[in-house]
Design a protein around this motif. Structure first.
Motif, PDB file in Angstrom:
ATOM      1  N   ASP A  91      66.547  18.857 -10.022  1.00 50.03           N
ATOM      2  CA  ASP A  91      66.071  18.916  -8.636  1.00 50.03           C
ATOM      3  C   ASP A  91      65.425  20.263  -8.328  1.00 50.03           C
ATOM      4  OD1 ASP A  91      69.047  17.165  -7.706  1.00 50.03           O
ATOM      5  OD2 ASP A  91      67.027  16.328  -7.864  1.00 50.03           O
ATOM      6  N   THR A  92      65.497  21.186  -9.257  1.00 51.73           N
ATOM      7  CA  THR A  92      64.901  22.507  -9.053  1.00 51.73           C
ATOM      8  C   THR A  92      63.393  22.383  -8.860  1.00 51.73           C
ATOM      9  OG1 THR A  92      66.611  23.649 -10.322  1.00 51.73           O
ATOM     10  CG2 THR A  92      64.469  24.748 -10.124  1.00 51.73           C
ATOM     11  N   ALA A  93      62.912  22.912  -7.744  1.00 56.70           N
ATOM     12  CA  ALA A  93      61.492  22.819  -7.408  1.00 56.70           C
ATOM     13  C   ALA A  93      61.239  23.549  -6.103  1.00 56.70           C
ATOM     14  CB  ALA A  93      61.060  21.354  -7.262  1.00 56.70           C
ATOM     15  N   ALA A  94      59.962  23.738  -5.791  1.00 59.11           N
ATOM     16  CA  ALA A  94      59.576  24.137  -4.443  1.00 59.11           C
ATOM     17  C   ALA A  94      59.475  22.865  -3.612  1.00 59.11           C
ATOM     18  CB  ALA A  94      58.242  24.863  -4.462  1.00 59.11           C
ATOM     19  N   TYR A  95      60.114  22.874  -2.464  1.00 58.42           N
ATOM     20  CA  TYR A  95      60.132  21.698  -1.589  1.00 58.42           C
ATOM     21  C   TYR A  95      59.215  21.951  -0.403  1.00 58.42           C
ATOM     22  CZ  TYR A  95      63.900  19.490  -4.163  1.00 58.42           C
ATOM     23  OH  TYR A  95      64.636  18.867  -5.141  1.00 58.42           O
ATOM     24  N   TYR A  96      58.369  20.965  -0.138  1.00 57.28           N
ATOM     25  CA  TYR A  96      57.393  21.047   0.945  1.00 57.28           C
ATOM     26  C   TYR A  96      57.572  19.874   1.907  1.00 57.28           C
ATOM     27  CZ  TYR A  96      54.927  24.056  -2.383  1.00 57.28           C
ATOM     28  OH  TYR A  96      54.585  25.050  -3.274  1.00 57.28           O
ATOM     29  N   CYS A  97      57.414  20.132   3.197  1.00 57.66           N
ATOM     30  CA  CYS A  97      57.308  19.020   4.131  1.00 57.66           C
ATOM     31  C   CYS A  97      55.837  18.870   4.528  1.00 57.66           C
ATOM     32  CB  CYS A  97      58.196  19.182   5.345  1.00 57.66           C
ATOM     33  SG  CYS A  97      57.875  20.606   6.404  1.00 57.66           S
ATOM     34  N   ALA A  98      55.480  17.620   4.776  1.00 60.84           N
ATOM     35  CA  ALA A  98      54.098  17.290   5.083  1.00 60.84           C
ATOM     36  C   ALA A  98      54.073  16.248   6.196  1.00 60.84           C
ATOM     37  CB  ALA A  98      53.392  16.762   3.843  1.00 60.84           C
ATOM     38  N   ALA A  99      52.970  16.192   6.919  1.00 63.88           N
ATOM     39  CA  ALA A  99      52.850  15.269   8.041  1.00 63.88           C
ATOM     40  C   ALA A  99      51.518  14.531   8.000  1.00 63.88           C
ATOM     41  CB  ALA A  99      52.973  16.026   9.361  1.00 63.88           C
ATOM     42  N   LYS A 100      51.558  13.310   8.469  1.00 69.01           N
ATOM     43  CA  LYS A 100      50.350  12.491   8.620  1.00 69.01           C
ATOM     44  C   LYS A 100      50.639  11.453   9.679  1.00 69.01           C
ATOM     45  CE  LYS A 100      49.512   9.140   5.635  1.00 69.01           C
ATOM     46  NZ  LYS A 100      49.923   7.953   6.416  1.00 69.01           N
ATOM     47  N   SER A 101      49.602  10.877  10.211  1.00 74.30           N
ATOM     48  CA  SER A 101      49.794   9.768  11.134  1.00 74.30           C
ATOM     49  C   SER A 101      49.933   8.485  10.337  1.00 74.30           C
ATOM     50  CB  SER A 101      48.614   9.684  12.104  1.00 74.30           C
ATOM     51  OG  SER A 101      47.414   9.477  11.398  1.00 74.30           O
ATOM     52  N   GLY A 102      50.527   7.484  10.950  1.00 72.50           N
ATOM     53  CA  GLY A 102      50.626   6.202  10.284  1.00 72.50           C
ATOM     54  C   GLY A 102      51.923   6.013   9.544  1.00 72.50           C
ATOM     55  N   PHE A 103      51.818   5.491   8.314  1.00 70.94           N
ATOM     56  CA  PHE A 103      52.995   5.093   7.560  1.00 70.94           C
ATOM     57  C   PHE A 103      53.328   6.092   6.448  1.00 70.94           C
ATOM     58  CE2 PHE A 103      53.367   1.073   9.590  1.00 70.94           C
ATOM     59  CZ  PHE A 103      52.079   0.673   9.899  1.00 70.94           C
ATOM     60  N   ILE A 104      54.563   6.066   6.012  1.00 70.65           N
ATOM     61  CA  ILE A 104      55.003   6.893   4.900  1.00 70.65           C
ATOM     62  C   ILE A 104      54.214   6.488   3.655  1.00 70.65           C
ATOM     63  CG2 ILE A 104      56.937   7.545   3.422  1.00 70.65           C
ATOM     64  CD1 ILE A 104      58.790   6.790   5.798  1.00 70.65           C
ATOM     65  N   ASN A 105      53.738   7.482   2.949  1.00 69.12           N
ATOM     66  CA  ASN A 105      52.968   7.249   1.732  1.00 69.12           C
ATOM     67  C   ASN A 105      53.436   8.237   0.683  1.00 69.12           C
ATOM     68  OD1 ASN A 105      50.726   7.274  -0.239  1.00 69.12           O
ATOM     69  ND2 ASN A 105      49.692   5.989   1.250  1.00 69.12           N
ATOM     70  N   SER A 106      53.586   7.785  -0.540  1.00 67.37           N
ATOM     71  CA  SER A 106      54.082   8.662  -1.599  1.00 67.37           C
ATOM     72  C   SER A 106      52.990   9.521  -2.233  1.00 67.37           C
ATOM     73  CB  SER A 106      54.764   7.833  -2.686  1.00 67.37           C
ATOM     74  OG  SER A 106      53.833   6.939  -3.276  1.00 67.37           O
ATOM     75  N   ASN A 107      51.755   9.324  -1.829  1.00 65.32           N
ATOM     76  CA  ASN A 107      50.632  10.088  -2.384  1.00 65.32           C
ATOM     77  C   ASN A 107      50.434  11.366  -1.560  1.00 65.32           C
ATOM     78  OD1 ASN A 107      48.257  11.135  -3.337  1.00 65.32           O
ATOM     79  ND2 ASN A 107      47.072   9.260  -3.076  1.00 65.32           N
ATOM     80  N   PRO A 108      50.663  12.529  -2.139  1.00 62.52           N
ATOM     81  CA  PRO A 108      50.536  13.761  -1.359  1.00 62.52           C
ATOM     82  C   PRO A 108      49.113  14.016  -0.873  1.00 62.52           C
ATOM     83  CG  PRO A 108      50.830  14.260  -3.681  1.00 62.52           C
ATOM     84  CD  PRO A 108      51.073  12.793  -3.520  1.00 62.52           C
ATOM     85  N   ARG A 109      48.136  13.428  -1.495  1.00 60.12           N
ATOM     86  CA  ARG A 109      46.734  13.698  -1.135  1.00 60.12           C
ATOM     87  C   ARG A 109      46.359  13.150   0.232  1.00 60.12           C
ATOM     88  NH1 ARG A 109      46.773  12.904  -6.658  1.00 60.12           N
ATOM     89  NH2 ARG A 109      45.783  14.533  -7.886  1.00 60.12           N
ATOM     90  N   VAL A 110      47.142  12.226   0.751  1.00 56.02           N
ATOM     91  CA  VAL A 110      46.756  11.627   2.039  1.00 56.02           C
ATOM     92  C   VAL A 110      47.399  12.337   3.225  1.00 56.02           C
ATOM     93  CG1 VAL A 110      46.388   9.411   0.930  1.00 56.02           C
ATOM     94  CG2 VAL A 110      48.590   9.870   2.041  1.00 56.02           C
ATOM     95  N   TYR A 111      48.167  13.368   2.959  1.00 53.78           N
ATOM     96  CA  TYR A 111      48.821  14.094   4.045  1.00 53.78           C
ATOM     97  C   TYR A 111      47.915  15.204   4.555  1.00 53.78           C
ATOM     98  CZ  TYR A 111      53.058  11.494   3.446  1.00 53.78           C
ATOM     99  OH  TYR A 111      53.970  10.468   3.412  1.00 53.78           O
ATOM    100  N   ASP A 112      47.916  15.375   5.882  1.00 54.17           N
ATOM    101  CA  ASP A 112      46.988  16.292   6.527  1.00 54.17           C
ATOM    102  C   ASP A 112      47.555  17.691   6.722  1.00 54.17           C
ATOM    103  OD1 ASP A 112      46.322  13.447   8.487  1.00 54.17           O
ATOM    104  OD2 ASP A 112      44.959  14.274   6.977  1.00 54.17           O
ATOM    105  N   TYR A 113      48.844  17.780   6.896  1.00 60.07           N
ATOM    106  CA  TYR A 113      49.466  19.059   7.245  1.00 60.07           C
ATOM    107  C   TYR A 113      50.624  19.344   6.286  1.00 60.07           C
ATOM    108  CZ  TYR A 113      46.910  17.935  11.490  1.00 60.07           C
ATOM    109  OH  TYR A 113      45.922  17.583  12.370  1.00 60.07           O
ATOM    110  N   TRP A 114      50.729  20.623   5.927  1.00 57.57           N
ATOM    111  CA  TRP A 114      51.736  21.045   4.958  1.00 57.57           C
ATOM    112  C   TRP A 114      52.402  22.334   5.411  1.00 57.57           C
ATOM    113  CZ3 TRP A 114      53.089  18.445   0.498  1.00 57.57           C
ATOM    114  CH2 TRP A 114      52.278  17.350   0.160  1.00 57.57           C
TER     115      TRP A 114
END
Length: 124
Positions: A91-114
């Motif tokens: 589980d060791t990693a850098a953890y980021y939260c991200a936001a987007k409108s709409g539905f949860i998506n597992s693709n980080p490329r579709v998130y607008d804010y980090w």
């Protein structure tokens, strides 16, 4: 402008727990947004961990963390939490939260804010 600020990372032994926070700001309402946690280990791609819909609170999580990690939100505090239990060295990693409108998506490329990320290190 939406802003996300993570906190709560640190060093923990295997089997231990940590709680990460993602403080959100910049909108009067996040009701149409989802907030998702991703993580990235050195030399690896950023991967989906778990997400939550601000309105309704529905969640989705990766198989690797299901049953160990729990996501929740405090609407009054505009904050999303990631409770991580039974932590493993992988589980060791850098953890980021991200936001987007709409539905949860597992693709980080579709998130607008980090956010800027918070480091989690699990020792064996």
């Amino acid at each position: 402008q939406v802003q996300l600020v993570e906190s709560g990372g640190g060093l923990v032994q295997a089997g231990g727990s940590l709680r990460l926070s993602c403080a959100t700001s910049g909108r009067t309402s996040f009701s149409n947004y989802v907030i998702t946690w991703f993580r990235q280990a050195p030399g690896k791609e950023r991967e989906f961990v778990v997400g939550i819909a601000w309105r309704g609170g529905s969640t989705a999580s990766a198989d690797s963390v299901r049953g160990r990690f729990t996501i929740s939100r405090d609407i009054a505090k505009n904050t999303v939490f990631l409770q991580m239990n039974s932590l493993k060295p992988e589980d060791t990693a850098a953890y980021y939260c991200a936001a987007k409108s709409g539905f949860i998506n597992s693709n980080p490329r579709v998130y607008d804010y980090w956010g800027q990320g918070t480091q989690v290190t699990v020792s064996s």
